[in-house]
Design an enzyme around this catalytic site. Sequence first.
Site, short mmCIF file in Angstrom:
data_model
loop_
_atom_site.label_atom_id
_atom_site.label_comp_id
_atom_site.label_asym_id
_atom_site.label_seq_id
_atom_site.Cartn_x
_atom_site.Cartn_y
_atom_site.Cartn_z
N SER A 45 0.66 -12.65 -1.36
CA SER A 45 -0.61 -13.06 -1.97
C SER A 45 -0.38 -13.92 -3.20
O SER A 45 0.60 -13.72 -3.93
CB SER A 45 -1.38 -11.81 -2.39
N TYR B 46 -1.33 -4.26 -6.99
CA TYR B 46 -1.41 -5.14 -5.82
C TYR B 46 -0.40 -6.29 -5.93
O TYR B 46 0.30 -6.61 -4.97
CB TYR B 46 -2.84 -5.66 -5.72
N LYS C 58 2.59 -6.98 -3.41
CA LYS C 58 2.61 -8.21 -2.61
C LYS C 58 3.90 -9.01 -2.83
O LYS C 58 4.45 -9.56 -1.88
CB LYS C 58 1.39 -9.07 -2.91
P1 NAI Z 1 -9.55 -6.49 5.11
O1 NAI Z 1 -9.87 -5.35 4.20
O2 NAI Z 1 -10.62 -7.05 5.95
O3 NAI Z 1 -8.33 -6.13 6.07
C1 NAI Z 1 -7.36 -5.16 5.79
C2 NAI Z 1 -7.33 -4.20 6.96
O4 NAI Z 1 -6.22 -3.30 6.80
C3 NAI Z 1 -8.59 -3.35 7.04
O5 NAI Z 1 -9.19 -3.53 8.33
C4 NAI Z 1 -8.10 -1.93 6.83
O6 NAI Z 1 -8.80 -0.95 7.57
C5 NAI Z 1 -6.65 -2.04 7.26
N1 NAI Z 1 -5.82 -0.99 6.67
C6 NAI Z 1 -5.81 -0.56 5.38
N2 NAI Z 1 -4.91 0.42 5.23
C7 NAI Z 1 -4.31 0.60 6.43
C8 NAI Z 1 -3.29 1.47 6.89
N3 NAI Z 1 -2.71 2.36 6.07
N4 NAI Z 1 -2.91 1.40 8.20
C9 NAI Z 1 -3.52 0.51 9.05
N5 NAI Z 1 -4.50 -0.33 8.66
C10 NAI Z 1 -4.89 -0.29 7.36
O7 NAI Z 1 -8.94 -7.63 4.16
P2 NAI Z 1 -8.16 -8.99 4.50
O8 NAI Z 1 -8.51 -9.94 3.43
O9 NAI Z 1 -8.32 -9.38 5.91
O10 NAI Z 1 -6.64 -8.55 4.23
C11 NAI Z 1 -5.58 -8.73 5.15
C12 NAI Z 1 -4.28 -8.89 4.38
O11 NAI Z 1 -4.29 -10.13 3.65
C13 NAI Z 1 -4.04 -7.80 3.35
O12 NAI Z 1 -2.66 -7.47 3.33
C14 NAI Z 1 -4.41 -8.48 2.04
O13 NAI Z 1 -3.76 -7.89 0.94
C15 NAI Z 1 -3.94 -9.88 2.32
N6 NAI Z 1 -4.50 -10.91 1.46
C16 NAI Z 1 -5.83 -11.27 1.58
C17 NAI Z 1 -6.33 -12.28 0.77
C18 NAI Z 1 -7.73 -12.76 0.91
O14 NAI Z 1 -8.07 -13.75 0.20
N7 NAI Z 1 -8.56 -12.18 1.76
C19 NAI Z 1 -5.49 -12.92 -0.27
C20 NAI Z 1 -4.13 -12.52 -0.24
C21 NAI Z 1 -3.68 -11.54 0.57
#
Ligand code: NAI
Length: 290
Positions: A152, A165, A169
Site C-alpha cells: 500500500s 497498517y 503493508k
Molecule cells: P475490502 O475490505 O473490500 O476487502 C478486503 C477483504 O478481505 C474483505 O472482503 C474482508 O472480508 C477480507 N478479509 C479480512 N480479513 C480476512 C481474513 N482474516 N481472512 C480472509 N479474508 C479476510 O477492501 P479492499 O480495498 O478491496 O482491500 C483489498 C486489499 O487491498 C487489502 O489488503 C487492502 O489493505 C489493500 N489496499 C487497498 C487500498 C484501497 O485503496 N482500497 C489501498 C492499498 C491497499
Amino acid sequence: MTMNFDGRVAIVTGAGGGLGRCHAMELAARGAKVIVNDLGGAMDGTGGSSEAAVRVVDEIKAAGGQAIANGGSVSDVQGAKSMIQDAMNAWGRVDILINNAGILRDKSFTKMTVEDFRAVLEVHLIGSMYCTKEAWPIMREQNYGRIVMTTSPSGLYGNFGQTNYGAAKLSLVGFMNSLKIEGARNNIFTNAIAPVAATRMTENLMPAEALKRFGPELVTPAVIYLCSEQAPNGVIVQAAGGHYSVACIVESPGIDLGTDATAEDIANSYAKIIDLAGAKPRNMLQLSQQ
Ligand code: NAI
C-alpha cells in the site's frame, strides 16, 4: 497477444468484495479456476460468514467461469490450509496466489492499543505468510508459481493513523524481496501491487468525486499481469485510477568518508550523502522482463 489462464488454478484471498472480487472475476473470465476466499467479516476483522465468497462464486459461475468459495481466515493456519486443500482436491494444483485479504484499525499511535497493532499484522503479514507457506511446496513441486502481495502507499510513504497498517503493508515488501530470490530457480515469481481504489476500505476516506475515478477494476489489469507467465519478479507496481507506475527503493551514490569518520563529518557531508543525482534502484535487474 491475449493473456489466457486456461488450466491455471488461482487462490484469491479476501475476494468477497472490493479489489479481490475484481481480481477473481477477471482471472475466471480468462479461464482460471479460482478459489474465492473471504472470511466475510467487518472492516476491523470482527465477525464473519462465507456469504460474501459464495456471492462472488455465483457471479463467476453465472458468467460461465469455474470457482469454489472458501470461508477460512488467512490469519488462522487451518484457514490457510483449507483453501489450498480445496484447490488441490478439486483441481490438483495451485499456480497463482493473490494475498489480498486485509483489515483496518486506524487510530493515531497515541490511541492505538497493542491489540489493534497485532490484529492488523496478523491478517496482512502472518495471513500472507500462512497462505504462501501452504502454496510454496506445491509451486516448487510444479516448478511454477506466481504470488502477488498487496502492499500500500500507506506502507511505502506513510499515513496518519496507520502505523499498524503501514508497518504490516511494508513488511510484505520485505517478505517479497527474499521470496523473489528463493523462488526464482523454481520459476516462482513474487511481486507486489500497491493499489488505490474505491472500496469499503476507502469509502469514508476519499471524497465522492475521487471514489468515481478510482474503480477497483482499474487495479486488476496490473495484478493479472503480475500473475501471468510474463510476470517480472520482485517488482512493486502502483495502480490508481488507470495510472500505473513502479515504486523502487533507491540508494544515493553516497560518499566514502573512510574508517575514522565522525558525526561532525556526517553533518558536514550530509548534502552529498542525500544527493540522489545518479541514484539507482537496487532491484534494477528484476525490473526488466524475464
Ligand atoms: P475490502 O475490505 O473490500 O476487502 C478486503 C477483504 O478481505 C474483505 O472482503 C474482508 O472480508 C477480507 N478479509 C479480512 N480479513 C480476512 C481474513 N482474516 N481472512 C480472509 N479474508 C479476510 O477492501 P479492499 O480495498 O478491496 O482491500 C483489498 C486489499 O487491498 C487489502 O489488503 C487492502 O489493505 C489493500 N489496499 C487497498 C487500498 C484501497 O485503496 N482500497 C489501498 C492499498 C491497499
